[in-house]
Design a protein around this motif. Structure first.
Motif, PDB file in Angstrom:
ATOM      1  N   ASN A  67      35.279  30.763  15.555  1.00 48.47           N
ATOM      2  CA  ASN A  67      34.336  31.057  14.800  1.00 48.47           C
ATOM      3  C   ASN A  67      33.603  32.306  15.361  1.00 48.47           C
ATOM      4  OD1 ASN A  67      32.015  31.036  13.034  1.00 48.47           O
ATOM      5  ND2 ASN A  67      31.037  29.305  13.950  1.00 48.47           N
ATOM      6  N   PRO A  68      33.956  33.497  15.098  1.00 44.19           N
ATOM      7  CA  PRO A  68      32.918  35.031  15.863  1.00 44.19           C
ATOM      8  C   PRO A  68      32.257  34.643  15.170  1.00 44.19           C
ATOM      9  CG  PRO A  68      35.008  34.952  14.330  1.00 44.19           C
ATOM     10  CD  PRO A  68      34.976  33.758  14.228  1.00 44.19           C
ATOM     11  N   SER A  69      31.081  34.238  15.155  1.00 40.26           N
ATOM     12  CA  SER A  69      29.980  34.456  14.390  1.00 40.26           C
ATOM     13  C   SER A  69      28.510  34.893  15.840  1.00 40.26           C
ATOM     14  CB  SER A  69      29.398  33.036  14.224  1.00 40.26           C
ATOM     15  OG  SER A  69      29.203  32.098  15.261  1.00 40.26           O
ATOM     16  N   PHE A  70      27.696  34.982  15.186  1.00 37.50           N
ATOM     17  CA  PHE A  70      26.331  35.194  16.552  1.00 37.50           C
ATOM     18  C   PHE A  70      26.084  34.741  16.771  1.00 37.50           C
ATOM     19  CE2 PHE A  70      25.343  39.514  14.329  1.00 37.50           C
ATOM     20  CZ  PHE A  70      26.405  40.460  14.756  1.00 37.50           C
ATOM     21  N   ASP A  71      26.436  32.984  17.019  1.00 40.36           N
ATOM     22  CA  ASP A  71      26.238  31.774  17.322  1.00 40.36           C
ATOM     23  C   ASP A  71      27.443  31.472  18.314  1.00 40.36           C
ATOM     24  OD1 ASP A  71      23.576  31.464  15.399  1.00 40.36           O
ATOM     25  OD2 ASP A  71      25.289  30.222  14.158  1.00 40.36           O
ATOM     26  N   ASN A  72      27.869  31.814  18.723  1.00 41.43           N
ATOM     27  CA  ASN A  72      29.269  31.814  19.838  1.00 41.43           C
ATOM     28  C   ASN A  72      28.878  32.975  20.928  1.00 41.43           C
ATOM     29  OD1 ASN A  72      29.548  29.563  18.721  1.00 41.43           O
ATOM     30  ND2 ASN A  72      30.767  30.172  17.293  1.00 41.43           N
ATOM     31  N   LEU A  73      28.150  33.812  21.199  1.00 38.66           N
ATOM     32  CA  LEU A  73      28.643  35.160  21.494  1.00 38.66           C
ATOM     33  C   LEU A  73      28.396  34.772  22.690  1.00 38.66           C
ATOM     34  CD1 LEU A  73      25.341  36.971  19.931  1.00 38.66           C
ATOM     35  CD2 LEU A  73      28.088  37.824  19.774  1.00 38.66           C
ATOM     36  N   ILE A  74      28.610  36.134  24.238  1.00 35.27           N
ATOM     37  CA  ILE A  74      28.630  36.124  25.517  1.00 35.27           C
ATOM     38  C   ILE A  74      26.718  36.477  26.016  1.00 35.27           C
ATOM     39  CG2 ILE A  74      28.123  36.847  28.100  1.00 35.27           C
ATOM     40  CD1 ILE A  74      31.469  37.239  26.901  1.00 35.27           C
ATOM     41  N   PHE A  75      25.966  35.418  26.128  1.00 37.61           N
ATOM     42  CA  PHE A  75      24.798  35.750  26.101  1.00 37.61           C
ATOM     43  C   PHE A  75      23.797  36.075  27.593  1.00 37.61           C
ATOM     44  CE2 PHE A  75      25.028  32.430  22.315  1.00 37.61           C
ATOM     45  CZ  PHE A  75      23.959  34.028  21.296  1.00 37.61           C
ATOM     46  N   ASP A  76      24.881  36.106  28.474  1.00 32.37           N
ATOM     47  CA  ASP A  76      24.501  35.865  30.210  1.00 32.37           C
ATOM     48  C   ASP A  76      25.365  36.751  30.522  1.00 32.37           C
ATOM     49  OD1 ASP A  76      23.069  36.971  32.548  1.00 32.37           O
ATOM     50  OD2 ASP A  76      23.029  34.679  33.276  1.00 32.37           O
ATOM     51  N   ALA A  77      25.142  38.330  29.500  1.00 34.96           N
ATOM     52  CA  ALA A  77      26.511  39.264  29.707  1.00 34.96           C
ATOM     53  C   ALA A  77      26.483  40.369  31.179  1.00 34.96           C
ATOM     54  CB  ALA A  77      26.470  40.638  29.152  1.00 34.96           C
ATOM     55  N   GLN A  78      25.751  39.640  32.267  1.00 29.80           N
ATOM     56  CA  GLN A  78      24.681  40.213  33.289  1.00 29.80           C
ATOM     57  C   GLN A  78      25.858  39.316  34.266  1.00 29.80           C
ATOM     58  OE1 GLN A  78      24.390  43.248  34.945  1.00 29.80           O
ATOM     59  NE2 GLN A  78      24.766  42.437  36.084  1.00 29.80           N
ATOM     60  N   ALA A  79      25.598  37.508  33.964  1.00 30.26           N
ATOM     61  CA  ALA A  79      26.409  36.832  34.779  1.00 30.26           C
ATOM     62  C   ALA A  79      28.034  36.707  35.269  1.00 30.26           C
ATOM     63  CB  ALA A  79      25.909  35.353  34.453  1.00 30.26           C
ATOM     64  N   ILE A  80      28.662  37.227  34.050  1.00 28.39           N
ATOM     65  CA  ILE A  80      29.582  37.402  33.610  1.00 28.39           C
ATOM     66  C   ILE A  80      29.942  38.702  34.623  1.00 28.39           C
ATOM     67  CG2 ILE A  80      31.574  37.654  32.305  1.00 28.39           C
ATOM     68  CD1 ILE A  80      30.960  35.584  31.872  1.00 28.39           C
ATOM     69  N   ASN A  81      29.685  39.694  34.682  1.00 22.57           N
ATOM     70  CA  ASN A  81      29.913  40.978  35.115  1.00 22.57           C
ATOM     71  C   ASN A  81      29.520  41.184  36.958  1.00 22.57           C
ATOM     72  OD1 ASN A  81      29.837  44.257  34.298  1.00 22.57           O
ATOM     73  ND2 ASN A  81      28.058  44.105  36.198  1.00 22.57           N
ATOM     74  N   ASP A  82      28.820  39.630  36.781  1.00 26.46           N
ATOM     75  CA  ASP A  82      28.670  40.078  38.575  1.00 26.46           C
ATOM     76  C   ASP A  82      29.789  38.882  39.066  1.00 26.46           C
ATOM     77  OD1 ASP A  82      25.953  41.268  38.732  1.00 26.46           O
ATOM     78  OD2 ASP A  82      25.101  39.358  38.515  1.00 26.46           O
ATOM     79  N   ILE A 235      40.520  33.414  36.001  1.00 29.82           N
ATOM     80  CA  ILE A 235      39.468  33.840  35.380  1.00 29.82           C
ATOM     81  C   ILE A 235      38.513  32.720  34.791  1.00 29.82           C
ATOM     82  CG2 ILE A 235      38.119  35.306  33.677  1.00 29.82           C
ATOM     83  CD1 ILE A 235      39.569  37.195  34.640  1.00 29.82           C
ATOM     84  N   GLY A 236      39.119  32.281  33.287  1.00 29.46           N
ATOM     85  CA  GLY A 236      38.844  30.793  33.106  1.00 29.46           C
ATOM     86  C   GLY A 236      38.945  29.559  33.712  1.00 29.46           C
ATOM     87  N   THR A 237      38.884  29.666  34.906  1.00 26.11           N
ATOM     88  CA  THR A 237      38.558  28.559  35.757  1.00 26.11           C
ATOM     89  C   THR A 237      37.246  28.473  36.639  1.00 26.11           C
ATOM     90  OG1 THR A 237      41.390  28.043  36.485  1.00 26.11           O
ATOM     91  CG2 THR A 237      39.238  27.413  37.823  1.00 26.11           C
ATOM     92  N   ASN A 238      37.014  30.127  37.130  1.00 21.97           N
ATOM     93  CA  ASN A 238      36.196  31.184  37.807  1.00 21.97           C
ATOM     94  C   ASN A 238      34.290  31.048  36.829  1.00 21.97           C
ATOM     95  OD1 ASN A 238      33.955  32.116  39.781  1.00 21.97           O
ATOM     96  ND2 ASN A 238      34.860  33.815  39.068  1.00 21.97           N
ATOM     97  N   LEU A 239      35.032  31.124  35.519  1.00 21.90           N
ATOM     98  CA  LEU A 239      33.297  30.869  34.414  1.00 21.90           C
ATOM     99  C   LEU A 239      33.379  29.713  34.496  1.00 21.90           C
ATOM    100  CD1 LEU A 239      34.459  34.652  32.809  1.00 21.90           C
ATOM    101  CD2 LEU A 239      33.555  34.286  34.145  1.00 21.90           C
ATOM    102  N   GLY A 240      33.912  28.899  34.261  1.00 22.94           N
ATOM    103  CA  GLY A 240      33.211  27.127  33.457  1.00 22.94           C
ATOM    104  C   GLY A 240      34.163  27.266  31.967  1.00 22.94           C
ATOM    105  N   PRO A 241      33.371  25.880  31.669  1.00 21.61           N
ATOM    106  CA  PRO A 241      34.057  25.314  30.132  1.00 21.61           C
ATOM    107  C   PRO A 241      33.402  26.297  29.221  1.00 21.61           C
ATOM    108  CG  PRO A 241      32.687  24.266  30.882  1.00 21.61           C
ATOM    109  CD  PRO A 241      32.721  25.390  32.595  1.00 21.61           C
TER     110      PRO A 241
END
Length: 406
Positions: A67-82, A235-241
């Motif tokens: 469901n590619p909507s704005f409700d399912n965005l990555i809202f903390d891009a900096q955390a993913i970046n780190d 990466i999936g395991t590292n980032l979490g559910p």
């Protein structure tokens, strides 16, 4: 002794030997080249699909892919970046924000995709920077300058330096619009992509689209692309559910299956062709062997054992097959090597290529030594097997019957 006799017989029956040699050589060359052509076309389509834009690994918010909507965005891009910065096995990564907008120039309006990218990172993640054909590629801090596909520019009738207006929806569902100046035009070779895509520096995009610290997805380039599946799982395991990490095999599953299906039909077609050729060689060998029945009968009459005659005839077949396969493999491999460096261009079929999403009608072959050796081995085995029945049939005849054979 058997080897000497086989060689003598090959040179004694020059016409038969030359025809057999040419038939197997041409067949081997055709098999090697057709396999290289098929693998090359599939490799081109897949590499275009993966490397031009989608990437080897994509990271999205949970549920975004379905469901590619704005409700399912990555809202903390900096955390993913780190977290990605600490992940082993990653060569490069970067954030993107995709949205669909309406582009307008004068009375002309065209729908398309507007994507925010980090220009320096994106240069390592995709072929966008290398696909520049006019103007300049984006840089950080470019503000309202846009990088646009050549087909989209053609549809809007704009060029480098022209102004394009867009209207769309911000990440908070607010109204968003701006005037953008074309900095560069690119052509990737994917027709539909070039006809719809344009890019903007993410720092400026975030200001006008209210998408600060947000992203639709991250793209990851593995240090070893063939390990993309394993790295995506790690990466999936590292980032979490709360996030999903998928390799290109999952992202473009339909295309991968289509290529596999096309390969199956390709090999079925080749199989039918070479089955026919197998029987042609067998029939020709049958006639050639039976033309020598009296000679074989005389050999049997003077005490030559059936097993010795069989070995002699099989050695003849093996020698001819070996020389034919080596010649055919060399010809086919040379053609595959040449057309890998100099792709075959089908300029008159450009419109047909566009139907498959490709604006570039140049298709290279794939020069892969192990595959070439495999095809040569297949042809050697088929060539020898095609002579087995005629040899066994002739060798079963009794000496008197063979000597009186007309």
């Amino acid at each position: 002794m058997h080897l000497k006799l086989a060689y003598r017989n090959i040179t004694a029956y020059k016409k038969r030997s030359i025809v057999t040699l040419l038939l197997t050589t041409v067949t081997t060359a055709l098999l090697v080249f057709m396999t290289a052509w098929m693998d090359g076309s599939h490799s081109t389509i897949l590499s275009n699909a993966v490397e031009i834009y989608p990437g080897y690994i994509q990271i999205t918010g949970k549920g975004f892919r379905d469901n590619p909507s704005f409700d399912n965005l990555i809202f903390d891009a900096q955390a993913i970046n780190d977290k990605l910065g600490k992940q082993a096995g990653i060569a490069a990564f970067g954030a993107r924000f995709e949205t669909f907008v309406l582009y307008s120039v004068g009375e002309k309006a065209v729908g398309g995709m507007l994507t925010a990218i980090e220009p320096e990172k994106e240069a390592h993640l995709s072929r966008l920077a290398d696909s520049l054909i006019k103007g300049e590629y984006l840089q950080a801090g470019d503000g309202n300058q846009i990088y646009i596909g050549n087909e989209l520019a053609r549809r809007l009738k704009v060029d480098v330096g022209d102004i394009v207006t867009f209207i769309g929806s911000g990440a908070d569902y607010s109204f968003a619009a701006d005037n953008l100046k074309i900095k560069g035009i690119f052509q990737t070779g994917l027709f539909e992509f070039d006809a719809a895509a344009a890019f903007l520096d993410k720092s400026y995009f975030d200001q006008i689209m209210a998408s600060d610290n947000s992203a639709t997805h991250f793209i990851v380039l593995p240090e070893e692309p063939e390990q993309a599946e394993q790295l995506a799982a790690s990466i999936g395991t590292n980032l979490g559910p709360d996030y999903e990490s998928a390799s290109w095999n999952q992202i473009m599953a339909a295309l991968v299956k289509a290529m596999q299906l096309d390969s199956v039909f390709g090999y079925i077609t080749l199989g039918i062709i070479f089955t026919v050729i197998f029987f042609v060689i067998m029939i020709y060998t049958f006639l050639a062997v039976f033309a020598r029945i009296r000679e074989l009968g005389i050999l049997r009459a003077i005490g030559t054992k059936p097993s010795e005659i069989f070995i002699m005839l099989i050695l003849e077949s093996c020698l001819l097959a070996l020389v034919s396969v080596l010649l055919g493999g060399l010809i086919g491999a040379s053609a595959a090597w040449y057309f890998e460096a100099n792709p075959i261009v089908f300029a008159s079929f450009e419109e047909q290529f566009k139907q498959y999403g490709m604006a570039v009608s140049a298709i290279p072959t794939a020069f892969m030594p192990l595959v070439i050796l495999r095809d040569m081995a297949i042809m050697f085995i088929l060539s020898v097997l095609s002579t087995l029945y005629p040899i066994l049939k002739a060798n079963r005849m009794q000496p008197v019957e063979a000597m009186h054979h007309v």
